[in-house]
Enzyme design. Structure first.
Site, PDB file in Angstrom:
ATOM      1  N   CYS A   1       4.245 -12.866 -14.463  1.00 17.27           N
ATOM      2  CA  CYS A   1       4.516 -13.968 -13.480  1.00 17.27           C
ATOM      3  C   CYS A   1       4.576 -15.770 -13.822  1.00 17.27           C
ATOM      4  O   CYS A   1       4.874 -16.080 -13.122  1.00 17.27           O
ATOM      5  CB  CYS A   1       3.834 -13.033 -12.793  1.00 17.27           C
ATOM      6  SG  CYS A   1       1.616 -13.877 -12.687  1.00 17.27           S
TER       7      CYS A   1
ATOM      8  N   LYS B   1      -6.908  -0.395  -5.880  1.00 12.99           N
ATOM      9  CA  LYS B   1      -5.793   0.772  -5.892  1.00 12.99           C
ATOM     10  C   LYS B   1      -4.526   0.016  -6.762  1.00 12.99           C
ATOM     11  O   LYS B   1      -4.190  -1.230  -6.532  1.00 12.99           O
ATOM     12  CB  LYS B   1      -4.380   0.718  -4.462  1.00 12.99           C
ATOM     13  CG  LYS B   1      -3.279   1.564  -4.703  1.00 12.99           C
ATOM     14  CD  LYS B   1      -2.235   1.614  -3.924  1.00 12.99           C
ATOM     15  CE  LYS B   1      -1.079   1.281  -4.461  1.00 12.99           C
ATOM     16  NZ  LYS B   1      -0.539   1.452  -5.452  1.00 12.99           N
TER      17      LYS B   1
HETATM   18  P1  NAD Z   1       4.340  -4.620  -6.173  1.00 18.49           P
HETATM   19  O1  NAD Z   1       4.921  -5.489  -4.411  1.00 18.49           O
HETATM   20  O2  NAD Z   1       6.248  -3.847  -5.529  1.00 18.49           O
HETATM   21  O3  NAD Z   1       3.576  -3.854  -5.719  1.00 18.49           O
HETATM   22  C1  NAD Z   1       2.136  -3.767  -5.831  1.00 18.49           C
HETATM   23  C2  NAD Z   1       1.368  -3.533  -5.324  1.00 18.49           C
HETATM   24  O4  NAD Z   1       1.283  -2.612  -4.203  1.00 18.49           O
HETATM   25  C3  NAD Z   1       1.725  -1.989  -5.792  1.00 18.49           C
HETATM   26  O5  NAD Z   1       0.716  -1.284  -6.091  1.00 18.49           O
HETATM   27  C4  NAD Z   1       2.061  -1.128  -4.637  1.00 18.49           C
HETATM   28  O6  NAD Z   1       1.933   0.275  -5.430  1.00 18.49           O
HETATM   29  C5  NAD Z   1       1.220  -2.111  -3.842  1.00 18.49           C
HETATM   30  N1  NAD Z   1       2.141  -1.408  -2.707  1.00 18.49           N
HETATM   31  C6  NAD Z   1       3.763  -1.427  -2.478  1.00 18.49           C
HETATM   32  N2  NAD Z   1       3.940  -1.647  -0.806  1.00 18.49           N
HETATM   33  C7  NAD Z   1       3.198  -2.067  -0.338  1.00 18.49           C
HETATM   34  C8  NAD Z   1       2.431  -2.056   0.925  1.00 18.49           C
HETATM   35  N3  NAD Z   1       3.627  -2.225   2.455  1.00 18.49           N
HETATM   36  N4  NAD Z   1       1.175  -2.283   1.365  1.00 18.49           N
HETATM   37  C9  NAD Z   1       0.234  -3.012  -0.108  1.00 18.49           C
HETATM   38  N5  NAD Z   1       0.807  -1.705  -1.237  1.00 18.49           N
HETATM   39  C10 NAD Z   1       1.851  -1.807  -1.100  1.00 18.49           C
HETATM   40  O7  NAD Z   1       5.610  -5.706  -7.375  1.00 18.49           O
HETATM   41  P2  NAD Z   1       5.114  -4.952  -8.508  1.00 18.49           P
HETATM   42  O8  NAD Z   1       6.749  -4.645  -8.943  1.00 18.49           O
HETATM   43  O9  NAD Z   1       4.481  -3.923  -8.827  1.00 18.49           O
HETATM   44  O10 NAD Z   1       5.013  -5.884  -9.449  1.00 18.49           O
HETATM   45  C11 NAD Z   1       5.675  -7.133  -9.697  1.00 18.49           C
HETATM   46  C12 NAD Z   1       5.771  -7.991  -9.183  1.00 18.49           C
HETATM   47  O11 NAD Z   1       4.379  -8.438  -9.337  1.00 18.49           O
HETATM   48  C13 NAD Z   1       6.654  -9.378  -9.208  1.00 18.49           C
HETATM   49  O12 NAD Z   1       6.953 -10.265  -7.927  1.00 18.49           O
HETATM   50  C14 NAD Z   1       5.834 -10.548 -10.414  1.00 18.49           C
HETATM   51  O13 NAD Z   1       6.007 -11.669  -9.866  1.00 18.49           O
HETATM   52  C15 NAD Z   1       4.009 -10.504  -8.882  1.00 18.49           C
HETATM   53  N6  NAD Z   1       3.410 -10.565 -10.071  1.00 18.49           N
HETATM   54  C16 NAD Z   1       2.415 -12.006  -9.332  1.00 18.49           C
HETATM   55  C17 NAD Z   1       1.742 -12.332 -10.364  1.00 18.49           C
HETATM   56  C18 NAD Z   1       0.806 -13.523 -10.098  1.00 18.49           C
HETATM   57  O14 NAD Z   1      -0.364 -13.683 -10.492  1.00 18.49           O
HETATM   58  N7  NAD Z   1       1.079 -14.373  -8.784  1.00 18.49           N
HETATM   59  C19 NAD Z   1       0.985 -11.534 -11.552  1.00 18.49           C
HETATM   60  C20 NAD Z   1       1.570 -10.338 -11.564  1.00 18.49           C
HETATM   61  C21 NAD Z   1       2.837 -10.050 -10.836  1.00 18.49           C
END
Ligand code: NAD
Length: 478
Positions: free
Chosen positions: A281, A172
């Protein structure tokens, strides 16, 4: 308006509901395409396809699996410019960044794991009258869930090792930036990936991501995204005894000592603060500077950052593109407001900006703030935008306490020519990744991930192949 499709059982298909979500162009703030609003029925369809495909895919000779994945890498490279333009349009990132970083890395992810799996070996433990050997077997159907900041880069970072290890996948992508995952599905068909091996289900986190997570037969979830959603995935998956890998938020320190290579540090710090509009990130959003060079650094850093060009992502001269979504744009602006309320001084930036002809786009000037304590909310919570704070320090002990004071622990950057000090800090810092005198220098063989609220488990190299396989010991007595 262009409609993108799910990719299930080898074909491009509409969501069963027939409904779609709007997909926005961040540089104009207007919808430009439609993304499937899939639900539990599409997830179930994808699961059935993946389950059926598993027996053949997992038993295929490793060399054959490797060849298909290499072919996908080749096709990504052949389509570099098309994919980069699509990524830039969808995400708001400068097209130059997508050409240099995002798309080449997506190809590298497939190429790397296509090769790595051919070198993946297991161990044997000899006894006087018996031999033990270890099998590493694919898990079955696994789920991957990825974010919007590096869309194809992080999507493929999970899929490639999962497939290489012999699993079949329900993936996804973020509903905010699904376009390149859709284009990848076309390339997978062209590459001859057998049907059902990879299934891409587009849609909302709650309707698709949550359904993949709670599916009783999906064996593992590899997630990258916010700590809030990661926590929810852990809550659902842990009692089901699924394997989980969680890559989550960060609030990374960038620690600058007076003895550093100043020019290299300054140029890299501009990048580590504002690359991809600060939406990586690994960006260093809290910058700590040894007090003896604080004033000089402040003047030079502000001057350099003022030279960055905020502009349309499609223009090659743009340094800072658009923020990915209206929700995120408003969140970043609210944190700038909070920083002012907490007593911070904005040294540059601090406001929305509208490049000519983009009056409704989501642009924010690169912003530097000083005068805040390390423990205020601005310095403790993830903003994930073009906003950094600068703070002076006098001793190693003091800066380590500041650096380790957040709930996060993803990465850290240290600038010093003193090797002993670099080692001391690297050892004491609470983070999964430490860069000394560089930033975002990546070798795909190295373990990648965070500690505390930034992560559970490691990706990269053999760590990823281990995550996507189950270990079995076989003991044979002579
Ligand atoms: P998010 O957590 O809002 O969404 C990430 C994914 O999870 C999306 O595909 C979303 O649709 C899905 N999702 C949302 N609710 C869900 C649920 N209840 N169950 C399962 N899936 C669900 O994050 P975002 O806003 O897309 O991305 C930004 C965040 O990602 C920031 O916090 C950033 O630090 C983090 N990030 C971390 C890394 C790392 O390697 N640690 C890398 C890139 C981004």
């Amino acid at each position: 308006m262009k409609r993108i499709s799910n990719y299930i059982n080898g074909v491009l298909s509409e969501p069963i509901s027939g409904s779609y979500l709007d997909l926005y162009n961040p540089s104009t703030g207007q919808p430009y395409a439609k993304v499937p609003d899939s639900d539990v029925r599409d997830v179930e369809k994808a699961f059935t396809a993946a389950e059926e495909a598993f027996a053949n895919w997992s038993s295929m000779p490793v060399g054959d699996r490797s060849r298909v994945l290499t072919k996908i890498a080749d096709l990504i490279e052949d389509n570099l410019e098309r994919l980069a333009s699509a990524e830039s349009l969808d995400n708001g990132k400068p097209v130059s960044l997508a050409i240099q970083v995002d798309i080449p890395r997506a190809a590298a992810n497939f190429r790397f794991f296509a090769q790595a799996i051919t070198q993946f070996s297991t161990s044997a433990h000899e006894m006087s009258d018996a031999i033990n050997y270890t099998l590493r077997q694919p898990l079955g159907v696994v789920g991957t869930i990825s974010p919007w900041n590096l869309p194809l880069y992080l999507f493929t970072w999970k899929i490639a090792p999962a497939l290489a290890a012999g699993n079949t996948v329900i993936a996804k992508p973020s509903e905010v930036t699904p376009m390149t995952a859709f284009l990848l599905s076309e390339l997978c068909i062209e590459a001859g990936l057998p049907k059902g091996v990879l299934n891409i289900v587009h849609g909302d986190g709650l309707k698709v991501g949550a359904e993949i997570t709670k599916h009783p037969k999906v064996k593992a979830i590899s997630f990258t995204g916010s700590t809030k959603v990661g926590r929810e995935i852990a809550r659902v998956a842990a009692p089901m005894f699924k394997k989980i890998s969680l890559e989550m938020g960060g609030k990374n320190p960038n620690i600058i000592f007076a003895d550093c290579n100043y020019e290299k540090m300054l140029a890299t710090t501009v990048r580590s603060s504002f690359a991809n509009q600060g939406q990586i990130c690994l960006c260093g959003s809290r910058i700590f500077i040894e007090s003896t060079i604080y004033d000089k650094f402040k003047t030079d850093f502000v001057n350099r950052v003022k030279m960055l060009k905020v502009g349309p992502p499609s223009e090659s001269s743009t340094d800072i593109g658009a923020i990915v979504s209206q929700v995120h744009y408003e969140k970043i602006l609210s944190y700038i407001q909070l920083a002012k309320e907490e007593g911070g001084t904005i040294l540059t930036g601090g406001t929305a900006v509208f490049p000519k002809g983009h009056d409704h786009g989501w642009y924010i000037e690169p912003t530097i703030i000083e005068g805040l304590d390390a423990d205020c909310r601005t310095n403790q919570e993830e903003i994930f935008g073009p906003v950094v704070t600068i703070m002076p320090f006098d001793s190693e002990k003091e800066v380590l306490a500041y650096a380790n004071s957040t709930n996060y622990g993803l990465s850290c950057t240290v600038w010093t020519e003193n090797i002993s000090r670099a080692n001391r800090i690297a050892k004491a810092i609470e983070a999964g990744i430490v860069w000394v005198n560089t930033w975002l220098l990546r070798d795909l063989r190295t373990p990648f991930g965070g500690v505390k609220n930034s992560g559970v488990g490691r990706e990269g190299g053999l760590e990823a192949l281990r995550f996507f396989t189950e270990t079995k010991n076989v003991c044979i007595q002579f």
